[in-house]
Scaffold this active site. Structure first.
Site, PDB file in Angstrom:
ATOM      1  N   HIS A 133      -2.564   3.210  -4.402  1.00 29.01           N
ATOM      2  CA  HIS A 133      -2.711   2.811  -3.548  1.00 29.01           C
ATOM      3  C   HIS A 133      -1.115   2.295  -3.073  1.00 29.01           C
ATOM      4  CE1 HIS A 133      -5.375   3.439  -0.666  1.00 29.01           C
ATOM      5  NE2 HIS A 133      -5.887   2.717  -1.168  1.00 29.01           N
ATOM      6  N   GLU A 182      -9.996   2.749  -5.084  1.00 25.73           N
ATOM      7  CA  GLU A 182      -9.034   4.252  -4.785  1.00 25.73           C
ATOM      8  C   GLU A 182      -8.202   4.286  -6.009  1.00 25.73           C
ATOM      9  OE1 GLU A 182     -10.677   4.041   0.105  1.00 25.73           O
ATOM     10  OE2 GLU A 182      -8.685   3.270  -0.636  1.00 25.73           O
ATOM     11  N   ASP A 213       0.904  -1.158   0.060  1.00 25.62           N
ATOM     12  CA  ASP A 213      -0.397   0.103   0.469  1.00 25.62           C
ATOM     13  C   ASP A 213       0.917   1.441   0.146  1.00 25.62           C
ATOM     14  OD1 ASP A 213      -2.349   1.557   0.754  1.00 25.62           O
ATOM     15  OD2 ASP A 213      -3.420  -0.017   0.877  1.00 25.62           O
ATOM     16  N   TRP A 220      -8.888  -3.830   7.987  1.00 29.39           N
ATOM     17  CA  TRP A 220      -7.680  -2.241   7.768  1.00 29.39           C
ATOM     18  C   TRP A 220      -6.694  -2.139   9.008  1.00 29.39           C
ATOM     19  CZ3 TRP A 220      -6.930  -2.798   3.083  1.00 29.39           C
ATOM     20  CH2 TRP A 220      -8.095  -2.802   2.222  1.00 29.39           C
TER      21      TRP A 220
HETATM   22  C1  ACM Z   1     -10.636  -0.449   0.453  1.00 31.81           C
HETATM   23  O1  ACM Z   1     -11.273  -0.458   1.267  1.00 31.81           O
HETATM   24  N1  ACM Z   1     -10.278   0.499   0.103  1.00 31.81           N
HETATM   25  C2  ACM Z   1     -10.923  -1.995   0.192  1.00 31.81           C
END
Ligand code: ACM
Length: 534
Positions: free
Chosen positions: A258, A320, A184, A461
């Site tokens: 990312h 994103e 990321d 996350w």
């Molecule tokens: C994500 O939560 N950006 C897949």
């Protein structure tokens, strides 16, 4: 002899709930030093697991016992048990696990362990435990084939030993996919021999954003380096540990957004030259250039990873990705013209399609976040629906496979209550019961379309999860509720589930999991002064 078995059985509810549990007539099987385990050749992996795990917890050898007390592990595809299904029968003389396949045998053994006292989940005997299995007949099989957890190892590194522990915890819950988010903006976490700078330069950052700023305010930073990465041997170990527990590890390299960490190591991958490894959380304009060199680089990265990860699926992210830089980029605009693409969305789609071709040619399948629908879906792509259910619905209607992980019901970094004591509250409220009750298959799909829903996944996350202790707090017991949802068919009633979950917590205690207590955080779970504002 007193018939103790039904009450013993009732006191040890299995999570996820099996399809059918029929109490036996007898007293059950006392496991002793005389108990032996035997297995068909295809079930030997579970024999090894059982000797190792139950052997450690009980101190019993489970090897050369006698025929009067035997645990027998057997594979019988003709028993009609269904994929990953099993039957477990316990009576006074022994226990037999019949699996449809080796995975089924393994799940039968997990159920067998849950039918013992919670201390069966410890690593050494604590003394004076009665290791009697209640007499029972269990018939069981999973509802979905994809029962996953995504672990973000990029925002905060998750050390190898913790990944191995999580694999054991997934197996305890009969989950079968571990999706590792390995790259990321804020870090690159896997050794690539051809490109050593990825780990030399991109596996650490000088500082990390602490919590989230209030809108309009500048973030606060924790001023110390953070980093870590898995060597290729670490990955081999993780993949093998998982395979022995019937878990597939799916790698994710997130492109074309990312990608700041990779661009830091190799500025030629980006549109703007030198940039640091990300220190802040969010979505950023710095994305990959769509050049032949960048594609070549990622095809090489993928090829090395395919050697390490035998999974059918490879995750390319795709989420994103702001299009700002491509709008002003000569090479991006040239590519759009040369390929006859309508716009930057189609450019992203074109980029993903190149990777889809590459994976398909190697006999693998591409999976990506639902943004890969924008600008047209690559022919072989499977969609992971996260921005709600719409992406999953659209992909299933178009005949593509989907995995459901919508934020509102699947994001384990989201707050567990509205109390100000919840640490670094982000996202929306996602309680155990919300996870448990949310239906994975979206409404409005025909039977044929619904068959494209491979299953579901929860995602964790780690922007605000900087230690394994914090990880446990966010993941459990919500993961236990998720496991039952994706394994167990039939009605879900939270009032029926909760008492069983409370018992299950004693197993998590024995396994040393620092889950969030049902009545809220303990003082040491709070993070006073660090805010999520999400
Ligand atoms: C994500 O939560 N950006 C897949």
């Amino acid at each position: 002899m007193p018939d103790t078995s039904p009450s013993l059985l009732a006191s040890r509810p299995v999570i996820p709930r099996p399809l059918q549990v029929v109490p036996g007539e007898e007293n059950g099987l006392a496991l002793t030093a005389a108990t032996r385990v035997s297995a068909d050749p295809e079930a030997r992996g579970t024999l090894v697991w059982l000797q190792r795990e139950l052997g450690a917890a009980t101190g019993l050898p489970f090897s050369s016992g006698d025929e009067d007390s035997e645990i027998r592990l057997s594979v019988d595809p003709s028993a009609g048990l269904g994929r990953e299904g099993y039957r477990l029968i316990v009576d006074d003389e022994g226990a037999i696990v019949i699996g449809n396949d080796p995975a089924g045998v393994f799940y039968g053994a997990q159920t067998l362990r849950q039918l013992l006292p919670a201390a069966a989940h410890r690593d050494a005997p604590i003394g004076d435990t009665d290791w009697t299995l209640p007499a029972v007949g269990v018939t069981d099989a999973p509802r979905f084939g994809w029962r996953g957890l995504m672990l973000d190892t990029a925002r905060h590194f998750v050390p190898k030993r913790e990944v191995l522990r999580y694999i054991d915890l997934l197996a305890l819950h009969k989950l079968n996919v571990l999706h590792l988010h390995l790259s990321d903006d804020q870090g690159w976490r896997v050794e690539i021999r051809r490109y050593p700078k990825l780990t030399e330069k991109a596996s650490w950052r000088t500082r990390s954003q602490l919590g989230n700023p209030r809108p309009g305010e500048e973030p606060v930073f924790e001023e110390r380096p953070h980093g870590g990465f898995y060597t290729q041997d670490d990955i081999r170990e993780i993949v093998a540990h998982a395979a022995a527990r019937h878990i597939t590890v799916i790698p994710e390299i997130d492109v074309p957004g990312h990608s700041q960490a990779a661009i830091h190591a190799h500025p030629e991958l980006g549109e703007v030259g030198e940039i640091p490894v990300g220190q802040r959380w969010g979505i950023f304009d710095e994305v990959l250039a769509v050049t032949d060199e960048v594609l070549e680089f990622y095809r090489n990265v993928i090829d090395e990873l395919l050697e390490l990860f035998p999974s059918e699926y490879f995750h390319v992210g795709g989420d994103e990705c702001p299009k700002t830089q491509w709008k002003g980029s000569g090479s991006a605009q040239r590519r759009i013209r040369e390929e006859g693409l309508a716009d930057e969305d189609e450019l992203q789609s074109w980029f993903i399609r190149q990777l889809d071709d590459h994976l398909t040619a190697r006999g693998r399948r591409l999976v990506g976040w639902d943004e890969i629908l924008e600008g047209g879906l690559a022919p072989g792509a499977t969609v992971m629906s996260w921005r709600g259910e719409e992406g999953g619905v659209a992909a299933a209607k178009a005949g593509h496979d989907v995995v459901m992980s919508p934020t509102a019901t699947s994001y384990l970094d989201y707050r567990q209550s509205e109390s100000d004591d919840e640490p670094i509250k982000v996202g929306t409220l996602l309680r155990v019961e919300d996870v448990y009750l949310a239906e994975p298959v979206p409404e409005g799909l025909s039977e044929e379309e619904a068959a494209h829903v491979l299953g579901a996944q929860v995602n964790v996350w780690t922007e605000h999860i900087d230690t394994p202790r914090r990880l446990d707090y966010m993941v459990f017991p919500r993961l236990s509720a998720f496991a039952e949802k994706v394994w167990s068919a039939g009605e879900r009633d939270y009032a029926e589930f909760e008492p069983r979950l409370l018992h299950h917590l004693t197993r998590l205690d024995a396994a040393g999991v620092e889950y969030r207590p049902m009545d809220g955080p303990r003082p040491w779970h709070t993070r006073p002064g660090v805010h999520g504002w999400g």
